[in-house]
Design an enzyme around this catalytic site. Structure first.
Site, PDB file in Angstrom:
ATOM      1  N   ASP A   1      32.959  46.111  46.142  1.00 49.27           N
ATOM      2  CA  ASP A   1      32.780  44.945  45.383  1.00 49.27           C
ATOM      3  C   ASP A   1      31.142  44.478  44.993  1.00 49.27           C
ATOM      4  O   ASP A   1      30.582  44.120  46.098  1.00 49.27           O
ATOM      5  CB  ASP A   1      33.439  43.683  45.971  1.00 49.27           C
ATOM      6  CG  ASP A   1      33.790  42.879  45.052  1.00 49.27           C
ATOM      7  OD1 ASP A   1      33.757  42.824  43.942  1.00 49.27           O
ATOM      8  OD2 ASP A   1      34.101  41.499  45.634  1.00 49.27           O
TER       9      ASP A   1
ATOM     10  N   GLU B   1      29.757  44.915  34.601  1.00 50.52           N
ATOM     11  CA  GLU B   1      29.895  43.514  34.520  1.00 50.52           C
ATOM     12  C   GLU B   1      29.077  43.002  33.412  1.00 50.52           C
ATOM     13  O   GLU B   1      28.009  43.385  33.456  1.00 50.52           O
ATOM     14  CB  GLU B   1      29.784  42.682  35.854  1.00 50.52           C
ATOM     15  CG  GLU B   1      29.960  41.278  35.556  1.00 50.52           C
ATOM     16  CD  GLU B   1      30.315  40.110  36.658  1.00 50.52           C
ATOM     17  OE1 GLU B   1      30.681  40.693  37.568  1.00 50.52           O
ATOM     18  OE2 GLU B   1      30.011  39.140  36.610  1.00 50.52           O
TER      19      GLU B   1
ATOM     20  N   GLY C   1      34.591  31.603  44.633  1.00 46.33           N
ATOM     21  CA  GLY C   1      34.453  30.589  45.664  1.00 46.33           C
ATOM     22  C   GLY C   1      35.796  29.762  45.502  1.00 46.33           C
ATOM     23  O   GLY C   1      36.774  29.751  44.628  1.00 46.33           O
TER      24      GLY C   1
ATOM     25  N   HIS D   1      37.117  38.774  38.006  1.00 44.45           N
ATOM     26  CA  HIS D   1      36.693  38.378  39.321  1.00 44.45           C
ATOM     27  C   HIS D   1      37.196  36.975  39.604  1.00 44.45           C
ATOM     28  O   HIS D   1      37.437  36.299  38.544  1.00 44.45           O
ATOM     29  CB  HIS D   1      35.276  38.399  39.601  1.00 44.45           C
ATOM     30  CG  HIS D   1      34.890  39.931  39.608  1.00 44.45           C
ATOM     31  ND1 HIS D   1      33.936  40.200  40.796  1.00 44.45           N
ATOM     32  CD2 HIS D   1      35.000  41.000  38.959  1.00 44.45           C
ATOM     33  CE1 HIS D   1      33.765  41.649  40.770  1.00 44.45           C
ATOM     34  NE2 HIS D   1      34.468  41.857  39.641  1.00 44.45           N
ATOM     35  N   GLY D   2      36.841  36.366  40.843  1.00 46.17           N
ATOM     36  CA  GLY D   2      37.066  34.901  41.200  1.00 46.17           C
ATOM     37  C   GLY D   2      38.517  34.317  40.656  1.00 46.17           C
ATOM     38  O   GLY D   2      38.401  33.399  40.167  1.00 46.17           O
TER      39      GLY D   2
ATOM     40  N   SER E   1      40.980  33.447  42.474  1.00 49.33           N
ATOM     41  CA  SER E   1      41.932  32.697  43.486  1.00 49.33           C
ATOM     42  C   SER E   1      42.539  31.263  42.876  1.00 49.33           C
ATOM     43  O   SER E   1      41.783  30.846  42.014  1.00 49.33           O
ATOM     44  CB  SER E   1      41.100  32.180  44.796  1.00 49.33           C
ATOM     45  OG  SER E   1      41.014  33.389  45.509  1.00 49.33           O
TER      46      SER E   1
ATOM     47  N   ILE F   1      40.866  38.800  44.352  1.00 47.56           N
ATOM     48  CA  ILE F   1      41.393  37.477  45.193  1.00 47.56           C
ATOM     49  C   ILE F   1      40.966  37.673  46.440  1.00 47.56           C
ATOM     50  O   ILE F   1      41.254  38.505  47.243  1.00 47.56           O
ATOM     51  CB  ILE F   1      43.147  37.447  45.106  1.00 47.56           C
ATOM     52  CG1 ILE F   1      43.474  37.087  43.531  1.00 47.56           C
ATOM     53  CG2 ILE F   1      43.570  36.357  45.781  1.00 47.56           C
ATOM     54  CD1 ILE F   1      45.015  37.216  43.205  1.00 47.56           C
ATOM     55  N   ASP F   2      39.949  36.636  46.817  1.00 46.39           N
ATOM     56  CA  ASP F   2      39.431  36.621  48.287  1.00 46.39           C
ATOM     57  C   ASP F   2      39.764  35.108  48.797  1.00 46.39           C
ATOM     58  O   ASP F   2      40.319  34.876  49.734  1.00 46.39           O
ATOM     59  CB  ASP F   2      38.010  37.222  47.998  1.00 46.39           C
ATOM     60  CG  ASP F   2      37.461  37.183  49.441  1.00 46.39           C
ATOM     61  OD1 ASP F   2      37.951  37.233  50.569  1.00 46.39           O
ATOM     62  OD2 ASP F   2      36.280  37.369  49.412  1.00 46.39           O
ATOM     63  N   SER F   3      39.205  34.170  48.226  1.00 44.44           N
ATOM     64  CA  SER F   3      39.259  32.836  48.554  1.00 44.44           C
ATOM     65  C   SER F   3      40.545  32.237  49.066  1.00 44.44           C
ATOM     66  O   SER F   3      40.854  31.754  50.243  1.00 44.44           O
ATOM     67  CB  SER F   3      38.780  31.883  47.659  1.00 44.44           C
ATOM     68  OG  SER F   3      37.481  32.113  47.339  1.00 44.44           O
TER      69      SER F   3
END
Ligand SMILES: [Zn+2]
Length: 332
Positions: free
Chosen positions: A93, A147, A192, A234-235, A237, A278-280
């Site tokens: 990533d 990207e 975030g 991306h991002g 969440s 999905i990370d946060s």
């Protein structure tokens, strides 16, 4: 040089082709420890979903790239042991240099992202093309994500002061010149847990922040330019209010948390968006359970006693994402 095929992994080529024609998105879940890996595999085996195990540069520093790729090998064996052979990709990533991408490719990653979005358009093309040339020339084709456009927010080593949306008029040239396999775009998602400033949002009757909607008009314009080409978000969440409330109830402080509503991601997953990061949300799920256990059982000091409920919660969350948000359940 280790090929990802020796580890039992797949690249993202077929995964994306099937996801686009099937109207769903492949989950890309970040991991940097054993409990996260177990939760991801348990959830994806149970829901019969393909999955991308994602390693950020922060995770490489934290856990060591060689340990992580051996954990990916373990993930393949673990899935088999659980009784269902799901396709698993191992993806870098936000690679920020050719060298990092090369390093990962040679150590067994099946897919890499080269993020040149902070560079000029021409420099981004040159760097992305260099990585693609190397990755595609390997005996077992390694897929590359590029990207265009800059996301707001902070996550591990990735942060941007000023975000800007992807310019649809640039995508044909970028994809054509670089030969990239998929393209991450900026349509209003953000890294975030504080995806928007409160002044960008409205509030509901309970004072919960409601974010501005994603720019589906830009997504549609991009799809017109490069029909059927795999798009990545991306991002993504959703920053569930329930987790934020548990964390704050048991001593945490996460003011102004706001994510992307799940209905909007469900809508995106039905389009050419075929990978959603999905990370946060996973961080929030684990932290909520760990805080709860430690607050309710102050004499507990065996890490397994708080990691196990955190892992269970993470598994539940990811199974929900596969079934209700990404639509990837039943597609493995
Ligand atoms: Zn990202």
């Amino acid at each position: 040089m280790t090929s990802y095929k020796e580890l039992g992994l797949v690249n993202t080529k077929d995964l994306f082709k099937k996801a686009i024609s099937g109207g769903y998105a492949i989950p890309a879940y970040n991991f940097n420890n054993m409990e996260q890996m177990q939760a991801i595999i348990q959830a994806c085996v149970e829901t019969k979903s393909p999955v991308i195990l994602q390693v950020s540069s922060g995770a490489r520093k934290y856990a060591n790239q060689n340990i992580l790729r051996n954990m990916a090998r373990g993930a393949v064996e673990y899935a088999n042991e659980l009784g269902y052979n799901i396709p698993i990709a191992l993806h870098l990533d936000h690679g920020d240099s050719f060298e990092i991408c090369k390093d990962c490719i040679e150590s067994g990653f099946s897919s890499v992202m080269i993020d040149g979005s902070h560079l000029s358009f021409e420099e981004n093309i040159a760097l992305t093309k260099k990585v693609c040339d190397f990755a595609h020339a390997q005996k077992d084709y390694i897929t590359v994500e590029g990207e265009l456009g800059v996301l707001a927010g902070v996550e591990d080593d990735v942060s941007a002061e000023h975000s800007h949306y992807t310019e649809p008029s640039e995508v044909i040239e970028f994809v054509g010149k670089t030969k990239v396999d998929s393209l991450a775009i900026s349509i209003g998602t953000s890294h975030g847990r504080t995806k928007f400033k409160p002044e960008q949002c409205t509030r509901d009757a309970n004072g919960i922040l409601i974010p501005p909607p994603l720019r589906f008009d830009i997504l549609e314009e991009i799809e017109k330019q490069i029909p059927g080409f795999p798009i990545v978000l991306h991002g993504s969440s959703s920053v569930p209010v329930e987790y934020v409330q548990i964390i704050e109830k048991f001593g945490g402080k996460l003011s102004d948390s706001v994510g992307i509503p799940e209905e909007q991601l469900r809508k995106a997953a039905k389009s050419a968006v075929c990978k959603i990061n999905i990370d946060s949300d996973g961080r929030l799920a684990m932290t909520a359970m760990i805080r709860k256990v430690l607050a309710e059982k102050p004499d507990e000091f065996d890490p397994r006693k708080y990691f196990a409920p955190a892992r269970d919660e993470l598994k539940k969350l990811y199974a929900h994402k596969n079934q209700n948000v990404l639509g990837s359940a039943g597609q493995a």
